[in-house]
Write a protein that holds these residues in place. Structure first.
Motif, short mmCIF file in Angstrom:
data_model
loop_
_atom_site.label_atom_id
_atom_site.label_comp_id
_atom_site.label_asym_id
_atom_site.label_seq_id
_atom_site.Cartn_x
_atom_site.Cartn_y
_atom_site.Cartn_z
N GLU A 38 5.10 2.55 10.75
CA GLU A 38 6.18 3.25 10.04
C GLU A 38 5.83 3.43 8.57
N GLN A 39 5.28 2.39 7.96
CA GLN A 39 4.92 2.45 6.55
C GLN A 39 3.79 3.46 6.30
N MET A 40 2.85 3.56 7.25
CA MET A 40 1.69 4.43 7.07
C MET A 40 1.97 5.87 7.45
N LEU A 100 -3.74 2.43 14.99
CA LEU A 100 -2.32 2.42 15.33
C LEU A 100 -1.94 3.61 16.21
N ALA A 101 -2.56 4.76 15.96
CA ALA A 101 -2.26 5.95 16.74
C ALA A 101 -2.68 5.81 18.19
N ASP A 102 -3.65 4.95 18.44
CA ASP A 102 -4.16 4.74 19.80
C ASP A 102 -3.59 3.47 20.42
N ASP A 103 -2.52 2.95 19.83
CA ASP A 103 -1.85 1.74 20.32
C ASP A 103 -0.82 2.13 21.38
N ASP A 104 -0.07 1.15 21.89
CA ASP A 104 1.04 1.44 22.78
C ASP A 104 2.00 2.39 22.08
N ILE A 105 2.73 3.20 22.84
CA ILE A 105 3.56 4.25 22.26
C ILE A 105 4.61 3.69 21.31
N GLU A 106 5.11 2.47 21.55
CA GLU A 106 6.10 1.88 20.65
C GLU A 106 5.54 1.73 19.24
N VAL A 107 4.25 1.53 19.15
CA VAL A 107 3.58 1.41 17.85
C VAL A 107 3.11 2.78 17.37
N ALA A 108 2.51 3.54 18.26
CA ALA A 108 1.82 4.78 17.89
C ALA A 108 2.76 5.92 17.51
N PRO A 119 5.38 6.80 15.48
CA PRO A 119 5.57 7.37 14.14
C PRO A 119 4.30 7.98 13.56
N ILE A 120 3.15 7.38 13.88
CA ILE A 120 1.87 7.92 13.40
C ILE A 120 1.59 9.25 14.07
N LEU A 121 1.77 9.33 15.38
CA LEU A 121 1.47 10.55 16.12
C LEU A 121 2.41 11.68 15.74
N VAL A 122 3.64 11.36 15.42
CA VAL A 122 4.62 12.39 15.07
C VAL A 122 4.41 12.90 13.64
N ARG A 123 4.10 12.00 12.70
CA ARG A 123 4.18 12.40 11.29
C ARG A 123 2.88 12.35 10.49
N SER A 124 1.93 11.52 10.85
CA SER A 124 0.80 11.29 9.96
C SER A 124 -0.09 12.52 9.80
N THR A 125 -0.31 12.92 8.54
CA THR A 125 -1.24 14.01 8.24
C THR A 125 -2.63 13.49 7.95
N VAL A 126 -2.78 12.18 7.97
CA VAL A 126 -4.10 11.58 7.76
C VAL A 126 -4.96 11.76 9.00
N LEU A 127 -4.32 11.74 10.18
CA LEU A 127 -5.04 11.95 11.43
C LEU A 127 -5.64 13.35 11.47
N PHE A 142 0.82 -1.21 0.00
CA PHE A 142 0.00 0.00 0.00
C PHE A 142 0.86 1.26 0.00
N ALA A 143 1.93 1.25 0.78
CA ALA A 143 2.81 2.42 0.85
C ALA A 143 3.39 2.75 -0.53
N LEU A 144 3.66 1.73 -1.31
CA LEU A 144 4.24 1.93 -2.65
C LEU A 144 3.22 2.38 -3.67
N THR A 145 1.95 2.04 -3.45
CA THR A 145 0.93 2.29 -4.48
C THR A 145 -0.16 3.26 -4.04
N SER A 146 -0.07 3.82 -2.85
CA SER A 146 -1.17 4.61 -2.29
C SER A 146 -1.59 5.77 -3.18
N ASP A 147 -0.63 6.44 -3.83
CA ASP A 147 -0.95 7.59 -4.68
C ASP A 147 -1.77 7.20 -5.90
N ARG A 148 -1.70 5.92 -6.27
CA ARG A 148 -2.40 5.48 -7.47
C ARG A 148 -3.68 4.70 -7.16
N CYS A 149 -3.96 4.50 -5.90
CA CYS A 149 -5.15 3.72 -5.51
C CYS A 149 -6.41 4.57 -5.61
#
Length: 361
Positions: free
Chosen positions: A71-73, A87-95, A97-105, A35-42
């Motif tokens: 990380e991929q998302m 993923l953003a509401d997961d344990d901090i080890e998971v959440a 990268p999403i909380l720091v960078r994701s503009t989808v949130l 998905f990370a590789l093809t998201s712009d074309r989906c």
């Protein structure tokens, strides 16, 4: 068609039981990578399909794999929203990268997580490139000192008046927070004054007594920076008035310098061009006008503008750009406009006749 594609993407019947553990992890990684590789074309439908598949997979795998998916998302401009929220509401080890960078949130997603999670999640959010006032209000209210320091040092964080006051209050006993606040470009004059006042001798003594001499020295540094910010030259030093003056003179030769041009520059927050244009229109020097338009007290500027026949629309726009965007409070801006509107041109000219121009600097 949708169900067929889901089946083609992942056959969940093969993933049950302990034997399917390695296969689940492998598929989660592969689907996230694909998905990370093809998201712009989906298409939107394909994004929804990935979302439903990834959402099921992340609930079936260990945290290490969920971290990989996160990380991929995290850097995608568009993505599987439900999965990213999960993923953003997961344990901090998971959440993280999403909380720091994701503009989808969305802001509402972040605030909801901030209100129920701890400081680790709040600190991750505080590192985002852009923070709205609504989110910083929650971070400042709920976060520990580490979170507050990060918010204060984040140039992309928009701070409400309440948040700034809360940070200044907390900065009373923290030199690092004081220094971060003193370096912000969005503090109003009253905030800067309050910041200087908290760098007290009593705090220095406490820090020295606790063996924190270096922090005590930083209090002086923070106070010096804040005091410098209160001087006109600090604000004016960031603008290239000479280049702006040359541009305005070129426009003047073509008959294009007028009040409409002044408002256009103001709408684009081109402060140096505003100063040069205003100076040309009132036949004053650029340096002189620049000092009028940076003062915490805008009354001399307002009087000159009224005497020169400018409209209230123009003056209202000028009071909200450049240094005045930060140096004037809403109340002082309102008072300045009230003065402009109730004063007649004749009154303004009489005031100017009695001015000693030396006091305008």
């Amino acid at each position: 068609m949708t169900e067929a594609l889901k089946t083609e993407l992942v056959n969940f019947s093969e993933l049950t039981g302990e034997a399917g553990s390695a296969r689940r992890a492998e598929l989660a990684r592969h689907v996230a990578t694909l998905f990370a590789l093809t998201s712009d074309r989906c298409s939107d439908e394909q994004v929804d399909i990935y979302d439903s598949v990834l959402l099921r997979l992340v609930d079936m795998v260990e945290s290490e794999v969920r971290r990989y998916v996160a990380e991929q998302m995290s850097s995608l401009r568009r993505g599987p929203e439900e999965t990213i929220r999960r993923l953003a509401d997961d344990d901090i080890e998971v959440a993280e990268p999403i909380l720091v960078r994701s503009t989808v949130l969305r802001d509402t997603d972040l605030i909801k997580i901030a209100e129920k999670r701890g400081n680790a999640h709040l600190f991750a959010m505080a590192q985002r490139e852009v923070l709205t006032e609504s989110l910083t209000d929650v971070l400042v209210e709920k976060g520990d000192l580490k979170v507050k320091r990060k918010v204060a040092s984040n140039d992309g964080a928009s701070l409400s008046n309440a948040a700034i006051n809360a940070l200044i209050s907390d900065a009373t006993s923290d030199a690092t927070l004081q220094l971060s606040l003193s370096e912000r470009a969005d503090l109003a004059e009253n905030h800067i004054s309050n910041l200087i006042s908290v760098a007290s001798e009593e705090v220095r003594k406490k820090l020295n007594a606790a063996g924190r001499g270096k922090d005590a020295e930083r209090l002086d540094e923070a106070a010096d920076i804040a005091a410098q910010r209160m001087s006109n030259q600090y604000w004016l030093g960031r603008y290239d008035f000479e280049t702006a003056r040359s541009r305005v003179l070129m426009l003047a030769k073509r008959g294009m310098v007028n009040e409409a041009a002044l408002r256009r520059f103001a709408s684009e927050d081109r402060f140096a061009e505003v100063v040069a244009t205003f100076a040309w229109l009132v036949r004053c020097g650029v340096e002189e006008v620049s000092h009028w338009m940076v003062r915490p007290d805008p009354e001399p500027f307002v009087i000159l503008a009224k005497a020169s026949g400018f409209s209230s629309i123009t003056i209202s726009s000028l009071l909200s750009i450049g240094p005045w965007r930060h140096r004037l409070t809403p109340e002082s801006r309102s008072d300045a406009m009230s003065l402009f509107e109730r004063m007649t041109i004749a009154e303004a000219k009489r005031k100017m006749a009695h001015w000693n121009l030396n006091v305008l600097h």
